[in-house]
Design a protein around this motif. Structure first.
Motif, PDB file in Angstrom:
ATOM      1  N   GLU A 104       0.829  -1.205   0.000  1.00 10.57           N
ATOM      2  CA  GLU A 104       0.000   0.000   0.000  1.00 10.57           C
ATOM      3  C   GLU A 104       0.863   1.255   0.000  1.00 10.57           C
ATOM      4  O   GLU A 104       0.565   2.227  -0.701  1.00 10.57           O
ATOM      5  CB  GLU A 104      -0.955   0.011   1.191  1.00 10.57           C
ATOM      6  CG  GLU A 104      -1.915   1.179   1.193  1.00 10.57           C
ATOM      7  CD  GLU A 104      -2.702   1.341  -0.099  1.00 10.57           C
ATOM      8  OE1 GLU A 104      -2.881   2.483  -0.538  1.00 10.57           O
ATOM      9  OE2 GLU A 104      -3.123   0.316  -0.685  1.00 10.57           O
ATOM     10  N   GLU A 105       1.956   1.244   0.770  1.00 13.02           N
ATOM     11  CA  GLU A 105       2.871   2.388   0.772  1.00 13.02           C
ATOM     12  C   GLU A 105       3.463   2.604  -0.611  1.00 13.02           C
ATOM     13  O   GLU A 105       3.554   3.739  -1.084  1.00 13.02           O
ATOM     14  CB  GLU A 105       3.993   2.170   1.799  1.00 13.02           C
ATOM     15  CG  GLU A 105       3.542   2.300   3.232  1.00 13.02           C
ATOM     16  CD  GLU A 105       4.644   1.951   4.233  1.00 13.02           C
ATOM     17  OE1 GLU A 105       5.834   1.954   3.858  1.00 13.02           O
ATOM     18  OE2 GLU A 105       4.303   1.687   5.395  1.00 13.02           O
ATOM     19  N   VAL A 106       3.854   1.516  -1.272  1.00 14.73           N
ATOM     20  CA  VAL A 106       4.421   1.627  -2.620  1.00 14.73           C
ATOM     21  C   VAL A 106       3.364   2.137  -3.590  1.00 14.73           C
ATOM     22  O   VAL A 106       3.631   3.032  -4.399  1.00 14.73           O
ATOM     23  CB  VAL A 106       5.004   0.277  -3.090  1.00 14.73           C
ATOM     24  CG1 VAL A 106       5.326   0.291  -4.576  1.00 14.73           C
ATOM     25  CG2 VAL A 106       6.232  -0.064  -2.271  1.00 14.73           C
ATOM     26  N   ARG A 107       2.139   1.591  -3.506  1.00 19.23           N
ATOM     27  CA  ARG A 107       1.063   2.050  -4.394  1.00 19.23           C
ATOM     28  C   ARG A 107       0.817   3.543  -4.225  1.00 19.23           C
ATOM     29  O   ARG A 107       0.679   4.280  -5.192  1.00 19.23           O
ATOM     30  CB  ARG A 107      -0.233   1.278  -4.124  1.00 19.23           C
ATOM     31  CG  ARG A 107      -0.376  -0.004  -4.903  1.00 19.23           C
ATOM     32  CD  ARG A 107      -1.787  -0.571  -4.812  1.00 19.23           C
ATOM     33  NE  ARG A 107      -2.155  -1.008  -3.491  1.00 19.23           N
ATOM     34  CZ  ARG A 107      -1.831  -2.184  -2.960  1.00 19.23           C
ATOM     35  NH1 ARG A 107      -1.144  -3.046  -3.662  1.00 19.23           N
ATOM     36  NH2 ARG A 107      -2.209  -2.499  -1.744  1.00 19.23           N
ATOM     37  N   SER A 108       0.772   3.999  -3.000  1.00 16.48           N
ATOM     38  CA  SER A 108       0.531   5.422  -2.735  1.00 16.48           C
ATOM     39  C   SER A 108       1.654   6.280  -3.304  1.00 16.48           C
ATOM     40  O   SER A 108       1.409   7.323  -3.911  1.00 16.48           O
ATOM     41  CB  SER A 108       0.415   5.677  -1.229  1.00 16.48           C
ATOM     42  OG  SER A 108      -0.710   5.056  -0.706  1.00 16.48           O
ATOM     43  N   ARG A 109       2.888   5.839  -3.080  1.00 15.75           N
ATOM     44  CA  ARG A 109       4.031   6.603  -3.577  1.00 15.75           C
ATOM     45  C   ARG A 109       4.034   6.635  -5.110  1.00 15.75           C
ATOM     46  O   ARG A 109       4.255   7.684  -5.714  1.00 15.75           O
ATOM     47  CB  ARG A 109       5.326   5.999  -3.044  1.00 15.75           C
ATOM     48  CG  ARG A 109       6.526   6.889  -3.246  1.00 15.75           C
ATOM     49  CD  ARG A 109       7.754   6.417  -2.506  1.00 15.75           C
ATOM     50  NE  ARG A 109       8.102   5.043  -2.783  1.00 15.75           N
ATOM     51  CZ  ARG A 109       8.237   4.098  -1.855  1.00 15.75           C
ATOM     52  NH1 ARG A 109       8.072   4.380  -0.595  1.00 15.75           N
ATOM     53  NH2 ARG A 109       8.547   2.869  -2.198  1.00 15.75           N
ATOM     54  N   VAL A 110       3.773   5.480  -5.733  1.00 14.20           N
ATOM     55  CA  VAL A 110       3.747   5.418  -7.198  1.00 14.20           C
ATOM     56  C   VAL A 110       2.634   6.307  -7.738  1.00 14.20           C
ATOM     57  O   VAL A 110       2.834   7.047  -8.701  1.00 14.20           O
ATOM     58  CB  VAL A 110       3.562   3.956  -7.684  1.00 14.20           C
ATOM     59  CG1 VAL A 110       3.189   3.891  -9.147  1.00 14.20           C
ATOM     60  CG2 VAL A 110       4.827   3.157  -7.420  1.00 14.20           C
ATOM     61  N   LYS A 111       1.481   6.254  -7.100  1.00 14.72           N
ATOM     62  CA  LYS A 111       0.353   7.062  -7.555  1.00 14.72           C
ATOM     63  C   LYS A 111       0.713   8.543  -7.500  1.00 14.72           C
ATOM     64  O   LYS A 111       0.450   9.290  -8.435  1.00 14.72           O
ATOM     65  CB  LYS A 111      -0.870   6.772  -6.683  1.00 14.72           C
ATOM     66  CG  LYS A 111      -2.124   7.444  -7.149  1.00 14.72           C
ATOM     67  CD  LYS A 111      -3.299   7.036  -6.284  1.00 14.72           C
ATOM     68  CE  LYS A 111      -4.569   7.720  -6.731  1.00 14.72           C
ATOM     69  NZ  LYS A 111      -5.694   7.366  -5.877  1.00 14.72           N
ATOM     70  N   GLY A 112       1.346   8.969  -6.410  1.00 13.49           N
ATOM     71  CA  GLY A 112       1.748  10.363  -6.276  1.00 13.49           C
ATOM     72  C   GLY A 112       2.799  10.760  -7.296  1.00 13.49           C
ATOM     73  O   GLY A 112       2.711  11.818  -7.924  1.00 13.49           O
ATOM     74  N   GLU A 113       3.817   9.901  -7.478  1.00 10.22           N
ATOM     75  CA  GLU A 113       4.871  10.195  -8.450  1.00 10.22           C
ATOM     76  C   GLU A 113       4.312  10.231  -9.864  1.00 10.22           C
ATOM     77  O   GLU A 113       4.675  11.099 -10.661  1.00 10.22           O
ATOM     78  CB  GLU A 113       5.991   9.162  -8.357  1.00 10.22           C
ATOM     79  CG  GLU A 113       6.829   9.262  -7.108  1.00 10.22           C
ATOM     80  CD  GLU A 113       7.832   8.125  -6.960  1.00 10.22           C
ATOM     81  OE1 GLU A 113       7.893   7.232  -7.822  1.00 10.22           O
ATOM     82  OE2 GLU A 113       8.562   8.143  -5.956  1.00 10.22           O
ATOM     83  N   ALA A 114       3.431   9.304 -10.171  1.00 11.86           N
ATOM     84  CA  ALA A 114       2.847   9.261 -11.512  1.00 11.86           C
ATOM     85  C   ALA A 114       1.978  10.493 -11.747  1.00 11.86           C
ATOM     86  O   ALA A 114       2.005  11.075 -12.837  1.00 11.86           O
ATOM     87  CB  ALA A 114       2.036   7.980 -11.706  1.00 11.86           C
ATOM     88  N   ALA A 115       1.221  10.924 -10.737  1.00 13.92           N
ATOM     89  CA  ALA A 115       0.384  12.121 -10.878  1.00 13.92           C
ATOM     90  C   ALA A 115       1.263  13.350 -11.107  1.00 13.92           C
ATOM     91  O   ALA A 115       0.954  14.200 -11.954  1.00 13.92           O
ATOM     92  CB  ALA A 115      -0.488  12.300  -9.635  1.00 13.92           C
ATOM     93  N   ASP A 116       2.361  13.453 -10.361  1.00 17.13           N
ATOM     94  CA  ASP A 116       3.276  14.584 -10.542  1.00 17.13           C
ATOM     95  C   ASP A 116       3.861  14.577 -11.948  1.00 17.13           C
ATOM     96  O   ASP A 116       3.950  15.626 -12.599  1.00 17.13           O
ATOM     97  CB  ASP A 116       4.416  14.530  -9.515  1.00 17.13           C
ATOM     98  CG  ASP A 116       3.947  14.780  -8.096  1.00 17.13           C
ATOM     99  OD1 ASP A 116       2.809  15.249  -7.907  1.00 17.13           O
ATOM    100  OD2 ASP A 116       4.731  14.485  -7.167  1.00 17.13           O
ATOM    101  N   LEU A 117       4.283  13.413 -12.403  1.00 13.00           N
ATOM    102  CA  LEU A 117       4.866  13.306 -13.735  1.00 13.00           C
ATOM    103  C   LEU A 117       3.833  13.639 -14.810  1.00 13.00           C
ATOM    104  O   LEU A 117       4.128  14.365 -15.760  1.00 13.00           O
ATOM    105  CB  LEU A 117       5.433  11.906 -13.965  1.00 13.00           C
ATOM    106  CG  LEU A 117       6.084  11.669 -15.318  1.00 13.00           C
ATOM    107  CD1 LEU A 117       7.260  12.615 -15.532  1.00 13.00           C
ATOM    108  CD2 LEU A 117       6.543  10.226 -15.435  1.00 13.00           C
TER     109      LEU A 117
END
Length: 190
Positions: A104-117
């Motif tokens: 879940e931590e990885v999913r949240s981080r990926v989601k945030g990074e992908a949204a920023d990108l």
């Protein structure tokens, strides 16, 4: 990041792994990484001191095979594993919970990074459309230099993200998808 093992759990987990058969320290680290689907990789500084402590306690023995040490559970270690079967069941449940939390931590981080990108690439695409010129017309002046600056910023940001060791494969794939989408949209302008 939340701790993977509660106090004393790694010790019991190591004993349970060695109860299945002898292993090198590196194999134990790989087993742990696989147990957590690659989301957690213990360091040598985590595993080897605990193996040394188990050896001091007489629960495992170590034999050196050249540069590699093989760890084998002793009769005393097997006795402890047998006595602690209920604890092993709890440990497996706790590890499942830890793996879910890590995921879940990885999913949240990926989601945030992908949204920023995505936001950065959309802004770059908007800017590219704003300063677009008809095909064949030479670029010059402020618009030309601004376009080049934006393209270089996009290239730099995307490369930095993709080359970072902290960037997951999911984020790299999302970055590639966004770049391809931006390329297609630019191609559609011509």
């Amino acid at each position: 990041m939340a701790p993977v093992f509660a106090h004393g759990q790694l010790r019991l987990y190591l004993l349970s792994l060695l109860n299945e058969g002898p292993r090198h320290g590196y194999e134990i680290m790989r087993d742990l990484e696989q147990r957590f689907n690659g989301l957690y990789t213990p360091s040598a500084g985590t595993v080897y001191p605990r193996l040394a402590k188990l050896e001091e306690e007489g629960l495992v023995s170590r034999s050196d095979d050249g540069r590699k040490a093989t760890y084998t559970i002793t009769a005393a270690g097997r006795d402890e594993v047998a006595r602690r079967q209920l604890d092993l069941g709890d440990l497996q449940s706790d590890l499942d919970r830890s793996a879910s939390q890590l995921a879940e931590e990885v999913r949240s981080r990926v989601k945030g990074e992908a949204a920023d990108l995505r936001a950065e690439l959309k802004a770059a695409a908007r800017e590219a459309r704003r300063v677009a010129r008809p095909a064949g017309e030479p670029m010059s002046g402020r618009a030309g230099s601004e376009f080049e600056r934006q393209i270089n910023e996009l290239r730099s940001s995307a490369r930095k993200l993709v080359r970072s060791r902290r960037t997951s494969e999911a984020v790299r794939a999302e970055a590639l998808r966004i770049v391809r989408e931006a390329q297609q949209r630019i191609d559609d302008l011509s």
